[in-house]
Enzyme design. Structure first.
Site, PDB file in Angstrom:
ATOM      1  N   ASP A   1       4.792 113.078 -32.425  1.00 42.51           N
ATOM      2  CA  ASP A   1       4.466 111.691 -32.123  1.00 42.51           C
ATOM      3  C   ASP A   1       3.219 111.386 -32.961  1.00 42.51           C
ATOM      4  O   ASP A   1       2.168 111.985 -32.740  1.00 42.51           O
ATOM      5  CB  ASP A   1       4.168 111.580 -30.623  1.00 42.51           C
ATOM      6  CG  ASP A   1       3.698 110.194 -30.206  1.00 42.51           C
ATOM      7  OD1 ASP A   1       3.545 109.319 -31.076  1.00 42.51           O
ATOM      8  OD2 ASP A   1       3.486 110.002 -28.987  1.00 42.51           O
TER       9      ASP A   1
ATOM     10  N   LYS B   1      -0.210 100.267 -34.460  1.00 44.11           N
ATOM     11  CA  LYS B   1      -1.577 100.718 -34.774  1.00 44.11           C
ATOM     12  C   LYS B   1      -1.789 100.690 -36.285  1.00 44.11           C
ATOM     13  O   LYS B   1      -2.563  99.875 -36.775  1.00 44.11           O
ATOM     14  CB  LYS B   1      -1.835 102.083 -34.166  1.00 44.11           C
ATOM     15  CG  LYS B   1      -1.690 102.042 -32.625  1.00 44.11           C
ATOM     16  CD  LYS B   1      -1.449 103.404 -32.067  1.00 44.11           C
ATOM     17  CE  LYS B   1      -0.810 103.459 -30.697  1.00 44.11           C
ATOM     18  NZ  LYS B   1      -1.304 102.598 -29.659  1.00 44.11           N
TER      19      LYS B   1
ATOM     20  N   TRP C   1       0.304 111.212 -23.402  1.00 42.20           N
ATOM     21  CA  TRP C   1       1.536 110.887 -24.137  1.00 42.20           C
ATOM     22  C   TRP C   1       2.462 112.076 -24.288  1.00 42.20           C
ATOM     23  O   TRP C   1       3.678 111.910 -24.254  1.00 42.20           O
ATOM     24  CB  TRP C   1       1.207 110.227 -25.475  1.00 42.20           C
ATOM     25  CG  TRP C   1       0.516 108.918 -25.261  1.00 42.20           C
ATOM     26  CD1 TRP C   1      -0.758 108.599 -25.588  1.00 42.20           C
ATOM     27  CD2 TRP C   1       1.067 107.751 -24.610  1.00 42.20           C
ATOM     28  NE1 TRP C   1      -1.043 107.316 -25.195  1.00 42.20           N
ATOM     29  CE2 TRP C   1       0.052 106.774 -24.594  1.00 42.20           C
ATOM     30  CE3 TRP C   1       2.295 107.454 -24.048  1.00 42.20           C
ATOM     31  CZ2 TRP C   1       0.241 105.512 -24.034  1.00 42.20           C
ATOM     32  CZ3 TRP C   1       2.490 106.196 -23.484  1.00 42.20           C
ATOM     33  CH2 TRP C   1       1.466 105.250 -23.482  1.00 42.20           C
TER      34      TRP C   1
HETATM   35  N1  PMP Z   1       2.401 107.826 -28.102  1.00 41.93           N
HETATM   36  C1  PMP Z   1       1.115 107.554 -28.404  1.00 41.93           C
HETATM   37  C2  PMP Z   1       0.287 108.616 -29.070  1.00 41.93           C
HETATM   38  C3  PMP Z   1       0.599 106.303 -28.092  1.00 41.93           C
HETATM   39  O1  PMP Z   1      -0.684 106.023 -28.391  1.00 41.93           O
HETATM   40  C4  PMP Z   1       1.414 105.324 -27.480  1.00 41.93           C
HETATM   41  C5  PMP Z   1       0.939 103.938 -27.155  1.00 41.93           C
HETATM   42  N2  PMP Z   1      -0.365 103.676 -27.196  1.00 41.93           N
HETATM   43  C6  PMP Z   1       2.718 105.672 -27.173  1.00 41.93           C
HETATM   44  C7  PMP Z   1       3.194 106.919 -27.510  1.00 41.93           C
HETATM   45  C8  PMP Z   1       3.642 104.693 -26.502  1.00 41.93           C
HETATM   46  O2  PMP Z   1       4.072 103.811 -27.467  1.00 41.93           O
HETATM   47  P1  PMP Z   1       5.017 102.569 -27.156  1.00 41.93           P
HETATM   48  O3  PMP Z   1       4.224 101.621 -26.330  1.00 41.93           O
HETATM   49  O4  PMP Z   1       5.323 102.064 -28.539  1.00 41.93           O
HETATM   50  O5  PMP Z   1       6.222 103.077 -26.455  1.00 41.93           O
END
Ligand code: PMP
Length: 366
Positions: free
Chosen positions: A176, A200, A106
């Site tokens: 994030d 989550k 991520w």
């Molecule tokens: N950052 C983290 C730490 C994640 O776990 C996730 C999705 N599992 C995301 C970003 C991406 O999130 P989204 O699908 O809401 O764009």
């Protein structure tokens, strides 16, 4: 249709399990919300009823996270993934590269977006150790003149989590927090910006929560597309356009559930207990192991494998777990293995059911 009693143990990484009392309340209120004669899904985002709902969500978040009036709380769309672009578009100052600490998939995605609109430096990276631990303090080199420092507080895929955050010496820290927001007490005043997809610990997918220091929300150029400026959403109370109303309502219910459970400190204690129970059991096992170094293990996403990294056996584990009413245990497709996500709404009962299943699986296949 499954009844409530037949609900399975859901270990999905997200969207993930929601508190049962929240789902029950939403069901009760679905057709006729507080006697207004319609569902929250059907009402104007500018109605008095919705004014109250969005205020409940914001108040609940502020209370649970301890967010002061120096910060704006925004409800946006586009997921955490849009924040990978919005943060640098709004907060990067020309000539002051962003410092990134790279800890997995991520932060990798965030770097790709950053590279398009700003300069950045890798201030630390776990890539050489395959992200099995976070960079140690002495491996992190921060620039006091950075626009901001970027981290992911919890790495959903590799199963690592920052226990304490780097000291950025006055440079805004941006995190994030998609997969551990509201799971533990944090000092929001240490951050310039925190964002999280809701799916989550906050509610259903479709809402992205942004907590931003108000002066930083005003940093971005007014030439950015209006929807991509934090300022727009701050000035319009997240209602410049139509926000994801039902998701914001569900988040209000989750915030109120958290308060009834004793707030974030009670939730944190429960999260500690769930994680400890599972890791302790894995560590004493001769059949499973946890690949992440202990000091950096996530309390939200417990990554584990069968010794020898036996993929066929791991696939069998996932299949048989599913049949036994334990779903979502497959590791992320990019790393394989197994993963149990144990967010706020996950119960100790579910963790114990997983351990029972793991024991049984070991007995048959070990
Ligand atoms: N950052 C983290 C730490 C994640 O776990 C996730 C999705 N599992 C995301 C970003 C991406 O999130 P989204 O699908 O809401 O764009």
């Amino acid at each position: 249709m499954r009844t409530v009693q037949e609900r399975i143990f859901n270990f999905s990484a997200g969207p993930s399990v929601l508190p049962l009392p929240v789902l029950e309340r939403a069901r009760e209120e679905l057709l006729n919300f507080e006697r207004c004669g319609m569902s929250v899904m059907e009402m104007s985002h500018r109605s008095r009823e919705f004014d109250t709902i969005i205020a409940r969500t914001e108040t609940g978040l502020r209370k649970n996270m301890g967010i002061s009036e120096d910060y704006a709380v925004l409800f946006l769309q586009g997921g955490a993934s849009l924040q990978f672009a919005m943060a640098p578009m709004n907060l990067y100052v020309k000539g002051k590269p962003i410092d990134v600490i790279h800890t997995g998939v991520w932060t990798g995605r965030a770097i790709e977006e950053m590279a398009k609109v700003s300069e950045y430096r890798l201030a630390g990276s776990g890539e050489s150790v395959k992200f099995r631990r976070l960079p140690q303090p002495e491996e992190i080199k921060l620039n006091p003149n950075a626009s901001y420092v970027y981290i992911a507080s919890n790495n959903t895929i590799f199963g690592t989590q920052w226990r304490s955050f780097p000291d950025t010496l006055g440079v805004p820290l941006v995190s994030d927090m998609s997969s551990d927001i509201l799971s533990r007490r944090i000092d929001v005043s240490r951050f310039g910006l925190v964002f999280a997809g809701a799916q989550k610990n906050i509610g259903p997918s479709g809402v992205t929560v942004v907590v931003i220091r108000k002066d930083l929300a005003d940093r971005g150029s007014k030439n950015l597309p209006v929807m991509l400026q934090y300022r727009t959403h701050m000035e319009h109370g997240s209602r410049y356009n139509t926000p994801p109303t039902f998701g914001i309502y569900m988040a209000a219910l989750v915030m109120e559930w958290m308060e009834r459970e004793g707030g974030v400190s009670a939730i944190e204690a429960r999260n500690e207990e769930k994680a400890r129970t599972l890791y302790d059991w894995i560590d004493q096992s001769g059949f499973y192991y946890g690949p992440v170094e202990r000091q950096d293990r996530s309390r939200m996403n417990v990554v584990f494998r069968i010794k020898g990294d036996k993929e066929d056996l791991e696939n069998k584990f996932v299949r048989e777990a599913e049949q036994a009413g334990l779903s979502g245990l497959k590791g992320h497709r990019s790393v394989g293995g197994l993963r149990a996500s144990i967010y706020n709404a996950q119960t100790l009962e579910a963790v114990n059911a997983l351990i029972q299943f793991m024991k049984e699986f070991e007995r048959k296949n070990g």
